[in-house]
Design an enzyme around this catalytic site. Structure first.
Site, mmCIF file in Angstrom:
data_model
loop_
_atom_site.group_PDB
_atom_site.id
_atom_site.type_symbol
_atom_site.label_atom_id
_atom_site.label_comp_id
_atom_site.label_asym_id
_atom_site.label_seq_id
_atom_site.Cartn_x
_atom_site.Cartn_y
_atom_site.Cartn_z
ATOM 1 N N HIS A 267 0.837 -1.202 0.000
ATOM 2 C CA HIS A 267 0.000 0.000 0.000
ATOM 3 C C HIS A 267 0.876 1.258 0.000
ATOM 4 O O HIS A 267 2.074 1.196 0.262
ATOM 5 C CB HIS A 267 -0.905 0.036 1.239
ATOM 6 C CG HIS A 267 -2.094 -0.870 1.135
ATOM 7 N ND1 HIS A 267 -2.019 -2.215 1.425
ATOM 8 C CD2 HIS A 267 -3.393 -0.633 0.773
ATOM 9 C CE1 HIS A 267 -3.224 -2.761 1.246
ATOM 10 N NE2 HIS A 267 -4.066 -1.833 0.856
ATOM 11 N N LYS B 96 -0.795 4.916 4.895
ATOM 12 C CA LYS B 96 -1.710 3.993 5.582
ATOM 13 C C LYS B 96 -1.213 3.782 7.009
ATOM 14 O O LYS B 96 -0.026 3.584 7.235
ATOM 15 C CB LYS B 96 -1.722 2.668 4.826
ATOM 16 C CG LYS B 96 -2.744 1.669 5.328
ATOM 17 C CD LYS B 96 -2.866 0.490 4.345
ATOM 18 C CE LYS B 96 -3.879 -0.521 4.866
ATOM 19 N NZ LYS B 96 -5.222 0.070 5.027
#
Lengths: 254, 254, 254, 254
Positions: B136, B140
């Site tokens: 990701h 995050k």
């Protein structure tokens, strides 16, 4: 017709040694003139007129082998493990007195692995983020692999030299271990999977793009092109060379 | 000419709601008949004769919306988060009295993500080893991602049901975190890299082979095919359905 | 203690046969009771009380072997190539008279390859675009591989059954061959690379997302888990079964 | 405090120009002093005291812009397309009379794409096999992409310079197109898939190993780090530089 290069293999009965013997015998420009066991007598090498010797013996004899061969004017390609800075320094000093002789000590002969490390180090300073994923068979006892730790250390050194800071990471809630191991500030993840051999992936990210450099090693035979490259080139590199990458015309900062 | 399906969008002013409005308007077989804000009046839905309503509102109103729509005989596709087992149970009970109405509650509408989870669970019992890698963007805050944890839990449940033991792992020397997080006995690795959005890879290994199932999500628009699929199919699935995978004809054990 | 299943191997001296012999001998729940050469006498199988026979012989004898074994009440797992619809039909007819006997004929025993094909067919109808890339060693004479052609045909059939049109493609200027081979309307690309064995990748794309299903086959040993699965399960599937996928609890439309 | 570098953007109203304006404004070490439309008056650049100008205008005006800026002693970074050898030659000649001025003309500013091409060319001579796979959205009209053709040409040139022969290929039965396009003897495969943007993969194979270099471009924003690198470095590279790779300290043979 071109004269073939005369090659001796030390440690010829070992697993790697036997593969080297076969590779030399299969190469049209090389002639295998001597094969010596790990504890054998090196006089066979000079008696046979070998120009280059390949050493895949054992840590306890490899350094003595190199000194003997340097005295005999034979170039050496060393794949045996166990070399430390002190041993390398003694060979470097010795070579001052044999300026025409070349010695190559390489921890890794897989061209793909060597290039992955070199490219990762070259690219690392130009990307905001970089992480390493290595994947191996599940019988491996150490994690991450030595190659992955070496790759991460090279990346970290290149970023430090260029003044690049750490990769961004906002993680504040984590199941322990999710973000991998920290090797000099570079995250390294180790996957263990039945069926795999040895694989490494370097992931580099910038806004809107990703660069991936991946090496898959399926078989020990992958070391042979690197060994043969060393055999063919070592005479053109007098003195001590540590690492196959210096024979690959990669340029860059050394 | 085929009649177009009449669709209402609740939460139409939100980020997801606006994307759904566009997707419905672009679909030839659908007709957008009502758009209602997250705090708007649902009478607009029935006044417009909507056959299906899509709810992307907020956790505090979504359950009440569903009960109102069920009473009005309108099928519902719910993408709003915050549903727990108690809330789902109340809707299931309510639907006993409205046997023709279908309600689909789906935590994830990306077809690729849903299929990755379903395939991983189907394949997991046939392989000796399985691990999950998710990747990701570095902003995050949680690691591993909820999707990866859900995937690993599904894999673990499938292996347990089939009596398959843990993946083999001989690791005895480890830099902390190298082998990833342990989610129900499945190793999960979380990579964070600038430039990425949301990506997940399930790796399965047997002697001599590897199976990889990977999902790359580049944009929120990836939810739209799944939302439209729900809109088109929900009427054919009376009662409560939790999870888009049940509309995908994947069969297998449920 | 559980009784071990008694297994015979036909074609035991061949390349695959020898690997099967080793795999059966290594499995704790199986007992190798007979090994017969490709041209050997099948009475050894029944004399030894084999419950299941594995046939990796040659196309010229495999069908006769199966009929003999069915008459003897022995379940059969067939990996030999060369079966056509007529031969399969004759076995199906024969099994009507031996309703307790199971025969499994499988063109591919690599679980990863079988699952790749099954998952690709299940997923294909839900994506706008799908293409196949296969990668093999450069000594292979046909391109694309039989497995890739079979995968593409399965994808094409699944899309046709669901009424899904062709993958979009605006290509109007092309260097010949750039867009790959057309197999039933699905693009298939064949890479040939020294060092590889047999690899296949199915790529599926929707707006904003991609699903990838990849199988890497590194070694013939990868067939063994599938062969052993067949040996263990064939008795529970009386009649003729064509394709290992039917033993994998994948469900879906058959 | 360090003085910020004064930057002008030409073509500031265009799609790329606007992104460059934002990137310069966000960079702490740069100061945006002028923005000029593609058909605007360049006197604004010198009036504002710009040290570096970035040209993302149109092919019809870009060369004249460069000559004007060189006369004014302003360094230039050019991203506009349409430059041929004749135009580059005229700028090179002009710079002889302005030896302190640097001009960088770059066909591609994505660092990952530039590095992929450079690494592929460096690695190509050390591997027996090499092929290229590029993947793009299905609205693209040409196949293979210009970047892939450029990459393949660089690979072919590097192999020719090193005396390396063609990649081995035993294909004798082929469905037309399966083996891809032939670009200077290098096979290039073009995948078209909804959801993708622009991706390229270089695969290199030797016995027992594979090296993969892959670039994923998800968004136009990926050009910005390369543009800013050019802006910061162009003054240190007087004369004409063609290609961002020459600013990346990659070394090697040029």
């Amino acid at each position: 017709m071109t004269e073939r290069l005369k090659v001796a293999v030390l440690g010829a009965a070992g697993r790697m040694g036997r593969t080297v013997v076969e590779a030399v015998e299969s190469a049209e420009d090389l002639e295998l003139v001597a094969r010596v066991d790990a504890d054998g007598d090196l006089s066979a090498v000079t008696d046979a007129g070998a120009q280059v010797a390949v050493d895949f013996t054992v840590p306890s004899v490899t350094e003595a082998n190199v000194h003997t061969l340097v005295d005999a004017g034979v170039h050496v390609v060393v794949g045996t493990t166990g070399w430390d800075d002190a041993a390398l320094g003694r060979v470097r000093d010795h070579l001052v007195h044999a300026p025409a002789v070349g010695v190559l000590v390489a921890p890794n002969f897989a061209l793909g692995a060597v290039l992955t490390m070199a490219f990762a180090a070259q690219a690392a300073r130009w990307f905001e983020s970089v992480e390493v994923v290595e994947l191996h068979h599940p019988d491996k006892v150490d994690a991450p692999s030595g190659t992955a730790r070496h790759t991460a250390a090279g990346i970290a050194a290149a970023r430090a030299a260029a003044g690049v800071g750490p990769s961004p990471d906002a993680t504040s809630q984590q199941i322990e271990g999710a973000r991998g191991a920290d090797v000099d500030g570079v995250r390294v993840h180790a996957v263990r999977l039945r069926g795999l051999v040895a694989h490494e992936e370097v992931l580099l990210g910038n806004p809107g793009e990703m660069l991936t450099i991946r090496h898959d090693s399926f078989d020990r035979i992958s070391f042979m092109p690197g060994v043969l490259l060393g055999v063919r080139q070592v005479a053109r590199h007098p003195g001590l060379t540590v690492g196959l990458e210096h024979l690959l015309d990669l340029g860059g900062r050394r």
